[in-house]
Design a protein around this motif. Sequence first.
Motif, short mmCIF file in Angstrom:
data_model
loop_
_atom_site.label_atom_id
_atom_site.label_comp_id
_atom_site.label_asym_id
_atom_site.label_seq_id
_atom_site.Cartn_x
_atom_site.Cartn_y
_atom_site.Cartn_z
N MET A 7 -45.15 -34.04 -5.92
CA MET A 7 -45.98 -33.04 -6.82
C MET A 7 -45.01 -32.05 -7.16
SD MET A 7 -49.25 -33.69 -6.83
CE MET A 7 -50.46 -32.17 -6.83
N GLY A 8 -43.99 -31.60 -6.25
CA GLY A 8 -43.02 -30.79 -6.82
C GLY A 8 -42.05 -31.31 -7.89
N ILE A 9 -41.60 -32.51 -7.82
CA ILE A 9 -40.93 -33.28 -8.70
C ILE A 9 -41.63 -33.11 -10.08
CG2 ILE A 9 -40.06 -35.34 -9.38
CD1 ILE A 9 -39.34 -35.88 -6.61
N VAL A 10 -43.11 -33.58 -10.05
CA VAL A 10 -43.80 -33.60 -11.20
C VAL A 10 -43.75 -32.28 -11.96
CG1 VAL A 10 -46.23 -34.25 -12.31
CG2 VAL A 10 -44.89 -35.83 -10.51
N ALA A 11 -43.87 -31.32 -11.18
CA ALA A 11 -44.15 -29.86 -11.65
C ALA A 11 -42.75 -29.60 -12.43
CB ALA A 11 -44.37 -29.16 -10.39
N GLU A 12 -41.60 -29.94 -11.87
CA GLU A 12 -40.36 -29.26 -12.58
C GLU A 12 -40.32 -30.27 -13.87
OE1 GLU A 12 -38.20 -27.27 -11.23
OE2 GLU A 12 -39.54 -27.08 -9.20
N MET B 202 -50.58 -19.62 -6.80
CA MET B 202 -51.97 -20.17 -6.49
C MET B 202 -51.59 -21.74 -6.15
SD MET B 202 -55.37 -20.97 -8.51
CE MET B 202 -54.96 -21.83 -9.66
N ILE B 203 -50.62 -22.32 -6.46
CA ILE B 203 -50.09 -23.62 -6.28
C ILE B 203 -49.43 -23.65 -4.91
CG2 ILE B 203 -48.70 -25.65 -6.58
CD1 ILE B 203 -49.07 -24.90 -9.73
N LEU B 204 -48.46 -22.56 -4.71
CA LEU B 204 -48.14 -22.44 -3.29
C LEU B 204 -49.06 -22.01 -2.22
CD1 LEU B 204 -45.39 -22.06 -1.75
CD2 LEU B 204 -45.19 -19.68 -2.37
N TYR B 205 -49.98 -21.11 -2.46
CA TYR B 205 -50.93 -21.06 -1.29
C TYR B 205 -51.95 -22.12 -1.26
CZ TYR B 205 -49.76 -16.15 -2.46
OH TYR B 205 -49.04 -14.85 -2.63
N LEU C 25 -53.75 -30.21 -9.20
CA LEU C 25 -54.01 -30.84 -10.37
C LEU C 25 -54.40 -30.08 -11.71
CD1 LEU C 25 -55.27 -34.20 -8.75
CD2 LEU C 25 -53.09 -33.80 -9.51
N PHE C 26 -55.37 -29.29 -11.43
CA PHE C 26 -55.86 -28.54 -12.58
C PHE C 26 -54.93 -27.52 -13.12
CE2 PHE C 26 -60.18 -29.47 -11.08
CZ PHE C 26 -60.58 -30.23 -12.25
N ALA C 27 -54.08 -26.93 -12.16
CA ALA C 27 -53.09 -26.02 -12.60
C ALA C 27 -51.72 -26.98 -13.49
CB ALA C 27 -52.19 -25.50 -11.24
N TYR C 28 -51.64 -28.16 -13.19
CA TYR C 28 -50.67 -28.92 -13.86
C TYR C 28 -51.08 -29.14 -15.22
CZ TYR C 28 -47.69 -29.92 -9.74
OH TYR C 28 -46.96 -29.75 -8.58
N TYR D 160 -51.27 -27.65 -21.30
CA TYR D 160 -52.19 -27.30 -22.52
C TYR D 160 -51.43 -26.29 -23.36
CZ TYR D 160 -56.04 -24.97 -25.12
OH TYR D 160 -56.92 -24.63 -25.87
N GLY D 161 -51.18 -26.50 -24.44
CA GLY D 161 -50.82 -25.64 -25.49
C GLY D 161 -49.28 -25.86 -25.48
#
Length: 575
Positions: free
Chosen positions: A279-284, A299-302, A347-350, A355-356
Amino acid sequence: MAEVATADVAHDDHHHEHEESFWSKYVFSTDHKIIGFQYMFTGIAMALIGGYFAYVFRMQLAFPGSSVPFFGLVSPAAYNSLVTNHGTIMIFWVAMPVLIAAMGNFLIPLMIGCDDMVFPRVNRLSYQIFLLSAIVLIASFFVPGGGFGGAWTAYPPLSAMAKYNATPFGAPMWLIAVTLEIVAFLLGGINFITTVMNARAKGMRMYDIPIVIWMIVIASMLFMASVGPLVAGAVMLLFDQTLGTTFFDASAGGDPVLWQHLFWFFGHPEVYVVLLPAMGIVAEVMCTFARKKLFAYKMILYATIGLGILSFFVWAHHQFISGVDPRAAYLFTTTTLLISIPVAIMLFAYIATLYGGSIQFTTAMLFALSFLAEFLIGGVTGIWLGSSGVDIYLHDTYFVLAHFHYTFFPIAIIGTYTAIYYWFPKMFGRKMNETWGKIHFWGTIISFNCIFIPLFVLGAAGQHRRIYNYQHFPDLAGADMQDMRVFATISLVVMLLFQIPFIINFIVSLKYGEKADKNPWKANTLEWVAPSPPPHGNFPDGFPEVYRGPYEFAHPDREDDYWPQNEPGNQKPKT
């Protein structure tokens, strides 16, 4: 004077590197990058073995009793061993070494701005123990009776007594290999956590740490907190196998279900141990190629911390048909539904990050996007299996197998490819070929879905897994069912063939790929400050200082659409 001193140090380091032999530089190195490569290449080699095993037993299922090309006839004992060790290898010797150990070793010092792990010799020892564990596992295939065939979950009494599993030497060797692997990752986890907590660059506060580093650290904490009961259970099971004890022998007062509790108390947090780095790799990758700031970093961290805590309260959803009290089953159904909440938040944060955004469809980005789509299928089908009533019917069918692969394939395989395509320029100073990368991507993703979507249908039809030959069960071996098994097997062969372009692309790009500068993707995190590839010590021009968070893309105060963490300048106050 400082410049002269820096130059002298760099010259000394360069001179020292020339003095190093091949063995000291690449085999017995304490450099975190070399150790990361050792883990990565060992994991890739084990993935080839695990993929070969899958090919053999799928061919047996599709064409029962036929000689399998490059293997021969598959006996029932060989089938059990292949299935068992495929699962074991892909979890313990592919996902963990590549996603946690390789990426953690390579990225942590670079992304937090230090020169190495705080315990470099412990780091080297961790890989050496891991390599020993892989050697023991491979050796178990060549002892009398062959490799262990009691399933990767090793449930007693099948795993505890040689007369049941027919692998008197393979079973204890399998158990010893898993235990050694656990020791290796305990040592690695100590290094990861201590390094991140104590060796960050000047100015890097807790919320300036890239999310992938947080994910690896939290995964290491989960592993260290959950693995104790499994180690205790492994010792008891080894004693049952070799000394004649009866910890798990119900006929002598033992309890085989105790092993299930000990195993799954580790086994379910283990899913998140490998999920979080992916998940971290995908975020980067998504932030870089969407040119967007990571949405809701805190929020992702928490949510990740909450996910880790909840992961210790869901293990018994694997045991709904083991005779557990129905009231306990209801409790674990509830916690299983609850744990989907932090995953959904992430997932929603990603998706909100995308978006945009000004999205660039590089190969790494395609794999990152496919991770979201494929993992979502795994998560939704997991909710079905988390319901105790539904699970009674679907348990141990191909539905479970398909669900598991829709969670684990995105983690172990898609996450790994995302990381390699993204950080290859930093690792080796060259880029991989994008055209061949996209051919590899589409061939892999399409064929993967063609393998496992039919298995959902087979599982819903009541077809149980771990059956050597469905012709022995006429009610299950209907023409339509067998056609689906053949289709899934052909799709697997196609997917394995599509890994050849990746291997060729990887090897050719090492020498002939387009040369990469320090920051070919225009990213913000500190690893892109170091030369490509980074030298010993990582930062020859001095350690970077951090002025902001890792995801300042398209900032209104900047003309450029990225703002590296180490670049001074005005910024909005941190909150």
